[in-house]
Each structure stands twice: as C-alpha cells, then as structure tokens.
Design an enzyme around this catalytic site. Sequence first.
Site, PDB file in Angstrom:
ATOM      1  CG  ASN A  13      36.340  42.718  43.553  1.00 47.28           C
ATOM      2  OD1 ASN A  13      35.206  42.435  43.195  1.00 47.28           O
ATOM      3  ND2 ASN A  13      37.212  43.928  43.082  1.00 47.28           N
ATOM      4  CB  CYS A  41      37.939  51.597  31.742  1.00 51.41           C
ATOM      5  SG  CYS A  41      36.627  51.833  32.804  1.00 51.41           S
ATOM      6  CG  ASN A  69      34.440  57.687  42.886  1.00 53.43           C
ATOM      7  OD1 ASN A  69      34.062  58.668  42.941  1.00 53.43           O
ATOM      8  ND2 ASN A  69      34.184  56.567  43.508  1.00 53.43           N
ATOM      9  CB  CYS A  85      43.558  50.794  42.804  1.00 46.81           C
ATOM     10  SG  CYS A  85      44.068  51.787  44.402  1.00 46.81           S
ATOM     11  CG  ASP A 137      29.827  48.468  46.918  1.00 49.21           C
ATOM     12  OD1 ASP A 137      29.826  48.353  45.653  1.00 49.21           O
ATOM     13  OD2 ASP A 137      31.184  48.704  47.287  1.00 49.21           O
ATOM     14  CE  LYS A 177      33.062  44.624  45.234  1.00 46.48           C
ATOM     15  NZ  LYS A 177      34.134  45.614  45.182  1.00 46.48           N
TER      16      LYS A 177
END
Length: 369
Positions: free
Chosen positions: A71, A333, A132, A194, A63, A87
């Site tokens: 989150n 975004c 994704n 989401c 990640d 993360k």
Amino acid sequence: MNKDFSAAERLRYGRHFSLSGVGISGQAKLRAARVLVVGAGGLGCPALLYLAAAGVGTIGIVDADRVSSSNLQRQILYGEGQLGQLKVEAARARLQELNPLVRIELFPTNLSRTNALDILADYDIVLDGTDNFPTRYLINDACVLADKVCVYGSVFRFEGQLSVFNALLPDGSRGPNYRDLYPSPPQAGQVPSCAQDGILGVLPGIIGTRQASEVLKLLLGIGDPLSGKLLLYDALSGQERLIRFPKRTNYRIDTLIDYELFCGLPAQESLPTIDATSLSRMLHQEEAIQLLDVRTASEFARGKIAAALLFPLAQLEQQAPPLNKEETVVVYCQSGKRSARAVALLQAYGFQRVFHLEGGISAYTAKEE
C-alpha cells in the site's frame, strides 16, 4: 448555523475566511457537513487529508483492510509504523494529528447491501474511493435510494476518471448516476486490477485530491460540479477530456441487489474461506495442503506464499490445474477477489476441498510481519 469561530479556528482557516466564495459562512457550512469516504486506499487517503484539513466537521471512513507494504507506494496516510493496523484506525490517528477539530467516525467493515443504507443515512455526501465494480454499483444504488450525492473516482495504470453522481439539481431533480454512464458491468475478469497491471503511485493522489475538490464545491455551493460529466485524465500526456452523458429513463433502482452476482462473481458469503491466521498455523504445522496462486507471473515474482503453484486466473478459466482433487487446496490472489472466482472454477472442475484465502496475500503478509 453557528458562525462563531474560536481564535484557533480563525487562525487555522484564515485562508478560507479571506477567500471569496468561502468566507465565514462557507467555513461554517464545512464545519456542519458530514462526508462519508468509502475506501481508505489510494483515492481515499489524499481525499481524507484534504477534507480534514479543510475543516469538514464529520468524516466517516469505511474500510475493513489492514495496512500492508504494497500500500505504501500510493496510500500516503500510512507508513512503516502502521503495517498490520486497521486502515481506519491508522487514518484516524493521522487525521486527528492534522486537524483535531474534525470528528472521525470509523466503520471497520466492508460495505454491503445489508449495512449500506444504515451507514449512509447520516451523511451528506459519499466519496467513492473503492477499486471494484460490485462495490461501485452498490454505492451508486444506495446513494440513489438514500438521495445522497456520490463523488466517484477510479484509477488504472496511468489513467484516471472523475465524476459526480446523483447530484441535486436546481429544479429539485437528481442528476445522472453511475448506471447512466455504465448500465452494466464488464464481464468478470475482463478488466485487470491494479494489482495485476500496476498503478502509477502519484495517480490516485491526483484523482483523490480532485474528488475532495468536488466534495468541497458541493458543500459550499460554488463552481460547476461534474454532474453529467466524466473527466478522463491521462498522466502520460497530461491531457484531460470531458465526456458528457445524459440521464437514462429505461431502468429503476428499487432495492439493493446481490452485486457480486450482478457483476458475474460468486457470492462471497457462499464460498469456503480460510483466514491468514489459520493458513499460517496449517503451514507451520506442515499440514497437507496445496497452495494455488492465481495472480499474474509478474505479481508472483514479487513474492509468494511457501511452495505455491502459479496458475493465473486467465489460465484457470481455460483448464484445471495439475493438483490432486482429493486433497485440500487453498487459493490466493492479492486481496481475495480473484481467488473467490477461482474457487468457483475449481469446484466446477470437481475439486472437493477448496478454500480461498480471505484478504489474499496482503492479509497473510501483514499477519506474518
């Protein structure tokens, strides 16, 4: 396989030792196992906790993201104290606190067609915790090429999915994979994220925990894994459905491809980008830039960057925004995926100096905090 356990291990894993189907030999299998978790988000967090608690010997985490406030509603490995941290590093600290006997290997990068096979090579099972379509197809194809099992999960709003792909069958062949279930991706932008439509916070916990359960079943060689079966879970009704799907023979996976292009998205490496640090500097120096927010109105209402113009991606696909085509435009975004699509659209509309914010508003917010 070493079946000798220390007194501390016998105390920690005592409930497994007394469980038929696991026992000492099963716990030895778990200790010798290597599991790769791709995505330390909503699905990866609960899966990682239970894999570490169960004593899986080596766990890899892939990640590139940092922890952001948005989150914390569902990514239960993190808290306020980890905001802005990578993360993978925050996850390792929590997992080692939970079980210091487990080895945690970190890959603070995005999985890509150039690194996927190398990263997967040393692991027995891959758990897909991504959100994704390009990365899901990439993980699937890499697992097929590398002869790895993939434990798949996905969540959206109040619904979740779960399956096991490319499982090794008793006759030595491999079970169905993601392409057998979804031969082609949906049209770009057809399925909201989401971030756009929301997610019930507990849902990734339900599905991610069940992904961990499938991994443990596979490692132990017990039960009936979800190979060739898709489990559909509806949190509102509490009901489940099991759909069986066959292995197709009308395609071959020979190499890793451009998955952004395959899914109808522009290749990320070909897009002009700007990072959160650079944007912050430009704003503080009051440079002449136009900010375009391509999220939904509900996302925009929860927070925006400076004097950004709201122009949702669906609207942008129909018409150009009322901005000066000669001046610099920075598009953002939530995480950077929709803005990448927006850059390609703006370029087609004739905008000359347009950039998308790498990591989206999530990265910018983490930087400012």
